[in-house]
Design a protein around this motif. Structure first.
Motif, PDB file in Angstrom:
ATOM      1  N   THR A   1       0.918   8.380   7.882  1.00 26.58           N
ATOM      2  CA  THR A   1      -0.012   7.246   7.925  1.00 26.58           C
ATOM      3  C   THR A   1      -0.202   6.755   9.349  1.00 26.58           C
ATOM      4  O   THR A   1      -1.302   6.326   9.735  1.00 26.58           O
ATOM      5  CB  THR A   1       0.495   6.106   7.020  1.00 26.58           C
TER       6      THR A   1
ATOM      7  N   HIS B   1       1.071   4.080  -3.079  1.00 25.62           N
ATOM      8  CA  HIS B   1       0.809   5.494  -2.812  1.00 25.62           C
ATOM      9  C   HIS B   1       1.973   6.367  -3.266  1.00 25.62           C
ATOM     10  O   HIS B   1       1.770   7.440  -3.833  1.00 25.62           O
ATOM     11  CB  HIS B   1       0.545   5.709  -1.320  1.00 25.62           C
TER      12      HIS B   1
ATOM     13  N   LEU C   1       1.994   6.961  -6.966  1.00 24.10           N
ATOM     14  CA  LEU C   1       0.941   7.877  -7.367  1.00 24.10           C
ATOM     15  C   LEU C   1       1.304   9.315  -7.029  1.00 24.10           C
ATOM     16  O   LEU C   1       1.203  10.219  -7.872  1.00 24.10           O
ATOM     17  CB  LEU C   1      -0.371   7.488  -6.685  1.00 24.10           C
ATOM     18  N   PHE C   2       1.754   9.548  -5.788  1.00 23.08           N
ATOM     19  CA  PHE C   2       2.052  10.910  -5.362  1.00 23.08           C
ATOM     20  C   PHE C   2       3.274  11.473  -6.077  1.00 23.08           C
ATOM     21  O   PHE C   2       3.342  12.670  -6.331  1.00 23.08           O
ATOM     22  CB  PHE C   2       2.265  10.949  -3.853  1.00 23.08           C
TER      23      PHE C   2
ATOM     24  N   LEU D   1       5.220  10.317   4.310  1.00 22.97           N
ATOM     25  CA  LEU D   1       3.958   9.583   4.234  1.00 22.97           C
ATOM     26  C   LEU D   1       3.929   8.437   5.244  1.00 22.97           C
ATOM     27  O   LEU D   1       2.876   8.123   5.810  1.00 22.97           O
ATOM     28  CB  LEU D   1       3.770   9.033   2.820  1.00 22.97           C
TER      29      LEU D   1
ATOM     30  N   GLN E   1       0.807  -1.216   0.000  1.00 26.82           N
ATOM     31  CA  GLN E   1       0.000   0.000   0.000  1.00 26.82           C
ATOM     32  C   GLN E   1       0.845   1.274   0.000  1.00 26.82           C
ATOM     33  O   GLN E   1       0.622   2.157  -0.839  1.00 26.82           O
ATOM     34  CB  GLN E   1      -0.959  -0.013   1.185  1.00 26.82           C
ATOM     35  N   PRO E   2       1.834   1.415   0.902  1.00 32.59           N
ATOM     36  CA  PRO E   2       2.645   2.633   0.835  1.00 32.59           C
ATOM     37  C   PRO E   2       3.447   2.759  -0.451  1.00 32.59           C
ATOM     38  O   PRO E   2       3.667   3.881  -0.948  1.00 32.59           O
ATOM     39  CB  PRO E   2       3.563   2.512   2.064  1.00 32.59           C
TER      40      PRO E   2
END
Length: 256
Positions: A75, A37, A40-41, A71, A33-34
């Motif tokens: 999180t 992310h 994407l970022f 991040l 998941q990270p």
């Protein structure tokens, strides 16, 4: 005390298993998941908005690692803010029928979020190793300690207040989203206007992110004066939050 540690460990393992139950990848999402992310970022903020860090080579990999560090810490706090409000009223049978150490329930939320943060930071250290690490990286666990204490204080406060004020459950996601943009996660702190720089200096999440980035990216030691200040405030916040939790705890069974 030994019994409390045993109960906490068992409940923590239970929460980790439940979070990824019925998932094909399982606990692998804690790593995937990270990483998804960050891809994407990096695409949005590095490519589209052309944001660069003032220090570094200006590459996409360097930007992605800077954001990944921020991040990972964000999180952790966001998880605590979003999940803590339901940590007590989500288990009414423990409140009304069983003699259970209720402060452990919000603490388990912090523990689960801490496991996620630890795995993400290990990945960050691995990526940073390709760029070269200095011995200051050994200060990493110490650097994040105040943030963990802040998270525990938040969990106790949100968990206890939400028993009486359920609106916090709906407000929490908005607060965590606002925190993401008020903290220099996708952008360097140097982009914050001088008149608003105090927001970064007083924000424990922002301070921790800058501290960890310094350790991993530039080999700089933590700002010990800032660390002592944040750690002292975090400990005081924990003490107040636990006192408040125990003060309102006798009324939990009446509400639930």
């Amino acid at each position: 005390m030994t019994q409390w540690f045993y109960v906490y460990r068992q409940w923590l393992l239970r929460e980790l298993q439940l979070r990824f139950r019925s998932s094909a990848v399982g606990s692998g999402w804690m790593v995937l998941q990270p990483l998804v992310h960050i891809l994407l970022f990096t695409l949005v903020f590095y490519q589209f908005f052309q944001i660069r860090w003032p220090q570094g080579d200006g590459s996409a990999g360097e930007y992605g690692l800077q954001v990944f560090i921020g991040l990972s810490l964000y999180t952790f706090i966001a998880d605590v803010i979003n999940r803590s409000p339901g940590s007590i009223f989500g288990y009414p049978y423990l409140v009304t029928k069983v003699r259970f150490p209720l402060p452990l329930l919000p603490a388990v939320i912090v523990g689960v979020a801490g496991v996620q943060m630890a795995l993400s930071l290990v990945i960050a250290v691995g990526f940073a190793a390709f760029r070269g690490l200095s011995w200051e990286v050994l200060w990493l666990p110490v650097s994040v300690l105040p943030l963990i204490c802040y998270g525990l204080a938040l969990a106790w406060l949100l968990g206890s207040i939400s028993v009486y004020l359920r609106d916090i459950v709906h407000l929490a996601p908005s607060v965590s989203s606002l925190l993401m943009f008020l903290t220099p996660i996708f952008y360097p702190s140097s982009m914050v206007p001088e008149g608003m720089r105090w927001l970064v200096e007083l924000n424990p999440l922002a301070w921790t992110a800058e501290c960890v980035r310094g350790l991993l990216m530039h080999g700089t030691s933590p700002d010990w004066l800032g660390w002592v200040s944040h750690f002292g405030v975090a400990l005081a916040s924990m003490a107040f939050a636990l006192w408040f939790f125990r003060r309102v705890q006798p009324g939990f069974s009446d509400v639930l």
